[in-house]
Design an enzyme around this catalytic site. Structure first.
Site, mmCIF file in Angstrom:
data_model
loop_
_atom_site.group_PDB
_atom_site.id
_atom_site.type_symbol
_atom_site.label_atom_id
_atom_site.label_comp_id
_atom_site.label_asym_id
_atom_site.label_seq_id
_atom_site.Cartn_x
_atom_site.Cartn_y
_atom_site.Cartn_z
ATOM 1 N N ARG A 71 -1.544 -3.995 0.245
ATOM 2 C CA ARG A 71 -0.933 -3.216 -0.450
ATOM 3 C C ARG A 71 0.263 -3.903 -0.987
ATOM 4 O O ARG A 71 0.721 -3.771 -2.177
ATOM 5 C CB ARG A 71 -0.628 -1.592 -0.125
ATOM 6 N N ASP A 95 -5.345 1.347 7.443
ATOM 7 C CA ASP A 95 -4.637 2.654 6.915
ATOM 8 C C ASP A 95 -5.571 3.586 6.527
ATOM 9 O O ASP A 95 -6.838 3.401 6.353
ATOM 10 C CB ASP A 95 -4.110 2.011 5.420
ATOM 11 N N TYR A 107 -11.101 -8.644 2.868
ATOM 12 C CA TYR A 107 -11.162 -7.378 2.045
ATOM 13 C C TYR A 107 -11.708 -7.568 0.661
ATOM 14 O O TYR A 107 -11.207 -8.531 0.033
ATOM 15 C CB TYR A 107 -9.630 -7.124 1.974
#
Length: 316
Positions: free
Chosen positions: A189, A55, A83
C-alpha cells in the site's frame, strides 16, 4: 453420541498434535490473527503462530505454524514475496488503501498510461519507502495505528526495501492491475501511495493477493473454510523437514544428537554432506527423521563449526 465421539477425537488429536506448517489461503476480510484464532478454536493446538502478516484487505499465502514450527517464523518469513494487486488513482487515504479515511480526492484525467507503466517499473529503483501511519510498526514502543487513532502526532518512518520485479498486468484508468516481487516487510500500500505522489493525483490500494511466500505458492495453499470443515488438521500440515525442503539437510548420529541437545557446536566431519561454507544454514535431523536444530556455519577458534541457530528438539 456424536458430540461425545467428536470430543474424544479432538482430545486425542490435541495430545499428539504435530509440529509443522500449514500453507493457508487467507481470505479477504479477517485479520491474520482472526484466522489463527478460528483454527485454534477448532483444533486446539498447544502452540500456533504465523509468518508474514497480511492486512485484512489482503488475501493469499499465509504460513500458519504449529508446535516447534513456531520457532521458524523469522526464517520462513525472510524470503521473497510476490503479490498481485489493484490500485486506484485519484484518492488519498490515511491507511494508503481503500479501507482508510479519505483525505483527498484529486483529478487523474490528465494521467497517461505510459506514465503509469514507467512509474511502476521504477519501483525496482526504490531502496526505501514510507511506513503507513496506520500500521503495526512501532514508535517508542507504541504501534503507529494507536498514535493515529488517539489523535497523537505520527512520526514519519521509513524502511529499507528491495523490489526484484514489477510489472503492469492491465490498465483501465483510474484502475491499474500490477504484480510485484519484493523483500520481506515491504508495504504494498505504500508502493501505491508513493506512485500517487509521483503522478500528482494520489493512489490507493484496492485489492491484494499474496501469490507466493518463497518457496510456498497459492497452488499449495488450502482455503480456510476447507481446513475448518476437516475432521483432522494433520493432512494439511507440512512437517518441518518438508517445510524447509529448500534448506540443506543432514541426518546426524546418536552421538552428534547428544552434543546438539546440550547446545554444543558440531565439527564439519560430523556432517560431511553439508556445504562447508561460512554462514551457510541447514536443518539437522536425527536418525528417526525428527528435527533437531537449525544450524549455521561459523568460524570458532580458527575453524568452521556448525552452531545452533534454533533448537527444535523435544524432550524424549
Amino acid at each position: 453420541m456424536n458430540n461425545i465421539t467428536s470430543s474424544l477425537t479432538l482430545d486425542s488429536r490435541t495430545s499428539t498434535f504435530p509440529s509443522g506448517v500449514l500453507v493457508l489461503n487467507k481470505p479477504k476480510g479477517p485479520t491474520s490473527t482472526a484466522c489463527l484464532n478460528r483454527i485454534k478454536k477448532r483444533f486446539k493446538p498447544k502452540k500456533i503462530g504465523h509468518a508474514g502478516t497480511l492486512d485484512p484487505l489482503a488475501q493469499g499465502v499465509l504460513l500458519v505454524l504449529f508446535g516447534q514450527a513456531t520457532k521458524l517464523a523469522n526464517y520462513l518469513g525472510q524470503g521473497k514475496k510476490t503479490y498481485a494487486g489493484t490500485l486506484r488513482l485519484g484518492l488519498v487515504t490515511d491507511t494508503y488503501d481503500i479501507e482508510g479515511k479519505i483525505e483527498a480526492e484529486l483529478p487523474w484525467d490528465n494521467i497517461r498510461e505510459e506514465d503509469v507503466v514507467q512509474e511502476i517499473l521504477n519501483w525496482k529503483n526504490l531502496q526505501e519507502q514510507e511506513v503507513p501511519p496506520v500500521s503495526a510498526a512501532k514508535y517508542k514502543g507504541k504501534p503507529l495505528y494507536v498514535l493515529k487513532r488517539t489523535g497523537q502526532k505520527v512520526p514519519l518512518k521509513t524502511k529499507a526495501i528491495k523490489i526484484f520485479e514489477a510489472q503492469v498486468i492491465h490498465i483501465d484508468l483510474p484502475e491499474i492491475n500490477f504484480r510485484v516481487t519484493c523483500s520481506q516487510g515491504t508495504y504494498i500500500r505504500s508502493l501505491a501511495h508513493s506512485l500517487g505522489k509521483r503522478l500528482g493525483c494520489g493512489a490507493v490500494l484496492t485489492e491484494l493477493i499474496r501469490e507466493k511466500c518463497h518457496p510456498f505458492g497459492l497452488e499449495q495453499a488450502f482455503d480456510l473454510e476447507e481446513v475448518l470443515k476437516a475432521e483432522q488438521l494433520e493432512p494439511f500440515i507440512l512437517s518441518i523437514p518438508k517445510a524447509l525442503s529448500h534448506w540443506p539437510q543432514a541426518t546426524v548420529s546418536t552421538e552428534a544428537e547428544k552434543l546438539i541437545r546440550h547446545g554444543h557446536a558440531l565439527d564439519p566431519e560430523l556432517v560431511p554432506e553439508l556445504p562447508q561454507k561460512k554462514d551457510a544454514r541447514a536443518l539437522l535431523v536425527n536418525e528417526k527423521g525428527q528435527e533437531l536444530a537449525l544450524v549455521q556455519a561459523k568460524v570458532k577458534d580458527g575453524r568452521l563449526r556448525w552452531t545452533i541457530l534454533r533448537g527444535l528438539w523435544t524432550q524424549n
